[in-house]
Design a protein around this motif. Structure first.
Motif, PDB file in Angstrom:
ATOM      1  N   CYS A 181       0.802  -1.155  -0.028  1.00  0.00           N
ATOM      2  CA  CYS A 181      -0.132  -0.002  -0.021  1.00  0.00           C
ATOM      3  C   CYS A 181       0.797   1.226   0.041  1.00  0.00           C
ATOM      4  CB  CYS A 181      -0.966   0.009   1.254  1.00  0.00           C
ATOM      5  SG  CYS A 181      -2.221  -1.295   1.214  1.00  0.00           S
ATOM      6  N   LEU A 182       2.108   1.385   0.502  1.00  0.00           N
ATOM      7  CA  LEU A 182       2.856   2.623   0.793  1.00  0.00           C
ATOM      8  C   LEU A 182       3.162   3.030  -0.578  1.00  0.00           C
ATOM      9  CD1 LEU A 182       4.835   2.062   3.907  1.00  0.00           C
ATOM     10  CD2 LEU A 182       3.333   3.812   3.490  1.00  0.00           C
ATOM     11  N   PRO A 183       3.493   2.316  -1.596  1.00  0.00           N
ATOM     12  CA  PRO A 183       3.930   2.803  -2.940  1.00  0.00           C
ATOM     13  C   PRO A 183       2.887   3.505  -3.532  1.00  0.00           C
ATOM     14  CG  PRO A 183       5.040   0.588  -2.566  1.00  0.00           C
ATOM     15  CD  PRO A 183       3.778   0.773  -1.625  1.00  0.00           C
ATOM     16  N   LEU A 184       1.615   3.087  -3.342  1.00  0.00           N
ATOM     17  CA  LEU A 184       0.554   3.695  -3.993  1.00  0.00           C
ATOM     18  C   LEU A 184       0.070   4.931  -3.418  1.00  0.00           C
ATOM     19  CD1 LEU A 184      -1.942   0.518  -4.161  1.00  0.00           C
ATOM     20  CD2 LEU A 184      -0.048   1.584  -5.822  1.00  0.00           C
ATOM     21  N   ARG A 211       9.081   1.155   8.705  1.00  0.00           N
ATOM     22  CA  ARG A 211       9.605   2.232   8.550  1.00  0.00           C
ATOM     23  C   ARG A 211      10.828   2.189   7.236  1.00  0.00           C
ATOM     24  NH1 ARG A 211      10.386   1.797  14.266  1.00  0.00           N
ATOM     25  NH2 ARG A 211       9.028   3.066  15.379  1.00  0.00           N
ATOM     26  N   ALA A 212      11.369   1.015   6.999  1.00  0.00           N
ATOM     27  CA  ALA A 212      11.983   0.363   5.948  1.00  0.00           C
ATOM     28  C   ALA A 212      11.322   0.824   4.658  1.00  0.00           C
ATOM     29  CB  ALA A 212      12.597  -0.870   6.197  1.00  0.00           C
ATOM     30  N   LEU A 213      10.187   0.642   4.643  1.00  0.00           N
ATOM     31  CA  LEU A 213       9.404   0.810   3.595  1.00  0.00           C
ATOM     32  C   LEU A 213       8.900   2.287   3.193  1.00  0.00           C
ATOM     33  CD1 LEU A 213       7.311  -2.431   3.854  1.00  0.00           C
ATOM     34  CD2 LEU A 213       8.905  -1.966   1.955  1.00  0.00           C
ATOM     35  N   GLY A 214       9.461   3.212   4.227  1.00  0.00           N
ATOM     36  CA  GLY A 214       9.185   4.576   3.695  1.00  0.00           C
ATOM     37  C   GLY A 214       8.017   5.200   4.611  1.00  0.00           C
ATOM     38  N   GLY A 215       7.488   4.227   5.613  1.00  0.00           N
ATOM     39  CA  GLY A 215       6.398   4.857   6.348  1.00  0.00           C
ATOM     40  C   GLY A 215       6.866   5.331   7.594  1.00  0.00           C
ATOM     41  N   ALA A 216       6.080   6.283   8.181  1.00  0.00           N
ATOM     42  CA  ALA A 216       6.355   6.694   9.567  1.00  0.00           C
ATOM     43  C   ALA A 216       5.897   5.651  10.814  1.00  0.00           C
ATOM     44  CB  ALA A 216       5.638   8.015   9.819  1.00  0.00           C
ATOM     45  N   VAL A 236      -2.930   3.200  11.303  1.00  0.00           N
ATOM     46  CA  VAL A 236      -2.722   4.381  10.336  1.00  0.00           C
ATOM     47  C   VAL A 236      -1.208   4.241  10.175  1.00  0.00           C
ATOM     48  CG1 VAL A 236      -2.843   6.725  10.075  1.00  0.00           C
ATOM     49  CG2 VAL A 236      -4.456   5.489  11.342  1.00  0.00           C
ATOM     50  N   THR A 237      -0.523   4.622   9.063  1.00  0.00           N
ATOM     51  CA  THR A 237       0.710   4.660   8.646  1.00  0.00           C
ATOM     52  C   THR A 237       0.735   6.014   7.646  1.00  0.00           C
ATOM     53  OG1 THR A 237       1.021   2.277   8.792  1.00  0.00           O
ATOM     54  CG2 THR A 237       2.903   3.697   7.706  1.00  0.00           C
ATOM     55  N   VAL A 238       1.568   6.826   7.962  1.00  0.00           N
ATOM     56  CA  VAL A 238       1.877   7.958   6.914  1.00  0.00           C
ATOM     57  C   VAL A 238       3.184   7.691   6.007  1.00  0.00           C
ATOM     58  CG1 VAL A 238       2.319  10.302   7.014  1.00  0.00           C
ATOM     59  CG2 VAL A 238       0.812   9.699   8.632  1.00  0.00           C
ATOM     60  N   VAL A 243      11.145   4.941  -1.273  1.00  0.00           N
ATOM     61  CA  VAL A 243      12.153   4.270  -0.985  1.00  0.00           C
ATOM     62  C   VAL A 243      12.366   3.511  -2.179  1.00  0.00           C
ATOM     63  CG1 VAL A 243      13.146   2.353   0.197  1.00  0.00           C
ATOM     64  CG2 VAL A 243      11.724   3.607   1.591  1.00  0.00           C
ATOM     65  N   ALA A 244      13.859   3.711  -2.890  1.00  0.00           N
ATOM     66  CA  ALA A 244      14.037   2.957  -3.943  1.00  0.00           C
ATOM     67  C   ALA A 244      13.805   1.655  -4.093  1.00  0.00           C
ATOM     68  CB  ALA A 244      15.749   3.475  -4.169  1.00  0.00           C
ATOM     69  N   GLY A 245      13.029   1.216  -5.073  1.00  0.00           N
ATOM     70  CA  GLY A 245      13.024  -0.316  -5.286  1.00  0.00           C
ATOM     71  C   GLY A 245      11.452  -0.492  -4.678  1.00  0.00           C
ATOM     72  N   ALA A 246      10.971   0.222  -3.602  1.00  0.00           N
ATOM     73  CA  ALA A 246       9.656  -0.101  -3.199  1.00  0.00           C
ATOM     74  C   ALA A 246       8.417   0.238  -4.393  1.00  0.00           C
ATOM     75  CB  ALA A 246       9.418   0.700  -1.948  1.00  0.00           C
TER      76      ALA A 246
END
Length: 283
Positions: A181-184, A211-216, A236-238, A243-246
C-alpha cells in the motif's frame, strides 16, 4: 498483491457481539443499529440499505458473502467500514486494495460523496460484482473498479496515483500490507488498515519493517467511539518518503496483470484457486 482477503466471514471485528435478538428479518434493514447507520450515512442511508441487500442476496449467491454473515451485514461489516471515514480528509482520492465485495471502498463512497475512490481487486468474479454494484447504486461518477494486484497497479496509466489515502481490510500482516500500500500513497498520504484486537501487537512487531518501506511509525486508532461498540480498530501509517525499489512488485513481476492489459478479464478464468474450485485446469 500476493494474497487476497477472504470472502466476508473472515475479516473484521464485529460492532456488537450480542446474540440473535434484534436481528432484522430484512438484511437491508439496519434494525437495532438504525441510529448508528443514520448517523454515518445521513441522507444516503437508502443507498447503504440497497448495498446491504445486494451483499446479503446476490453476494451470497455468488459466493462473496458467507450465508451465516448475511443477517449480520450491518453490525460486522458496513458500520465498521463507514467509521473509517473519520480518518479521511475532505475531497480525498482513496484507493482501496483487495476490496473483495467492496469493503471498505463502496461503503466509504456511499457515506462520503466527496471522495473519489478506486477499488482494486484481482479476482474476476469479484470485479464483475463490484462493477454491477457501482452501476446499480449510481456511483459510477465517483467509483472506479480496477482488476489487478496492488503491486501491479503502481504504474498503470489513468488510475491517478499517488492517492491521498490507501485503505485495506485485507487479512495480511502489517509489513506485507505496508509493502503493497505505501507505494500507492502520496508522500504525506495515509495508509489505513482495518485490523482486529491484535493490532497493537502487530504494530510492535512490524514497525521497523514499515519504516524501512518509507512509512512513519504506525499508530493504532479507534474509530466510531460513541457510535459503534466496540469501535473499529485501524492502523494508520503516513508515508514519509519514497524508498528506492519499493515502487516495484516484490514478487510475480514477470506476470502481466489484468490491470496492465487495460483491465481486460483473464480469458483463462482468473487465478489458480478459482480454477481449482471449478475443477478446471489452466492451459
Amino acid at each position: 498483491m500476493s494474497a487476497t482477503p477472504g470472502e466476508l466471514g473472515t475479516p473484521g471485528p464485529p460492532v456488537d457481539a450480542g446474540d440473535d435478538a434484534g436481528l432484522p428479518t430484512d438484511p437491508g434493514d439496519p434494525g437495532r443499529w438504525s441510529a448508528a447507520a443514520g448517523s454515518l450515512f445521513g441522507d444516503r442511508l437508502p443507498l447503504a440499505v440497497s448495498y446491504a441487500r445486494k451483499l446479503s442476496g446476490d453476494g451470497v449467491v455468488r459466493g462473496l458473502v458467507g450465508p451465516r454473515e448475511a443477517p449480520r451485514i450491518w453490525e460486522r461489516h458496513l458500520l465498521n467500514c463507514a467509521v473509517l471515514g473519520e480518518l479521511i480528509p475532505n475531497e480525498a482520492y482513496v484507493v482501496d486494495i483487495g476490496t473483495g465485495a467492496g469493503l471498505p471502498g463502496i461503503v466509504l463512497a456511499v457515506a462520503r460523496p466527496d471522495l473519489r475512490i478506486t477499488l482494486v481487486e484481482p479476482l474476476l468474479r469479484r470485479t464483475e460484482f463490484l462493477a454491477e454494484t457501482v452501476t446499480e447504486l449510481g456511483l459510477s461518477e465517483q467509483v472506479r473498479v480496477v482488476r489487478g494486484r496492488a503491486e501491479d497497479v503502481v504504474d498503470v496509466p489513468g488510475i491517478g496515483l499517488p492517492a491521498d489515502v490507501v485503505t485495506s481490510r485485507a487479512v495480511a500482516s502489517l509489513d506485507r500490507l505496508a509493502g503493497w500500500c505505501l507505494p500507492l500513497a502520496a508522500v504525506g498520504g495515509r495508509v489505513l488498515a482495518l485490523k482486529g484486537a491484535a493490532a497493537d501487537e502487530e504494530v510492535a512487531a512490524h514497525a521497523d519493517a514499515v519504516r524501512a518501506l518509507g512509512g512513519a511509525a504506525p499508530s493504532v486508532r479507534r474509530c466510531g467511539v460513541g457510535v459503534i461498540d466496540p469501535p473499529a480498530t485501524v492502523v494508520v501509517t503516513v508515508r514519509e518518503r519514497v524508498v528506492a525499489g519499493a515502487e516495484r512488485p516484490a514478487r510475480g513481476s514477470e506476470r502481466r496483470s489484468a490491470a496492465r492489459r487495460g483491465g481486460r478479464p483473464d480469458e483463462r478464468g482468473g487465478d489458480r484457486r478459482e480454477g481449482r474450485r471449478r475443477g478446471g485446469r489452466r492451459s
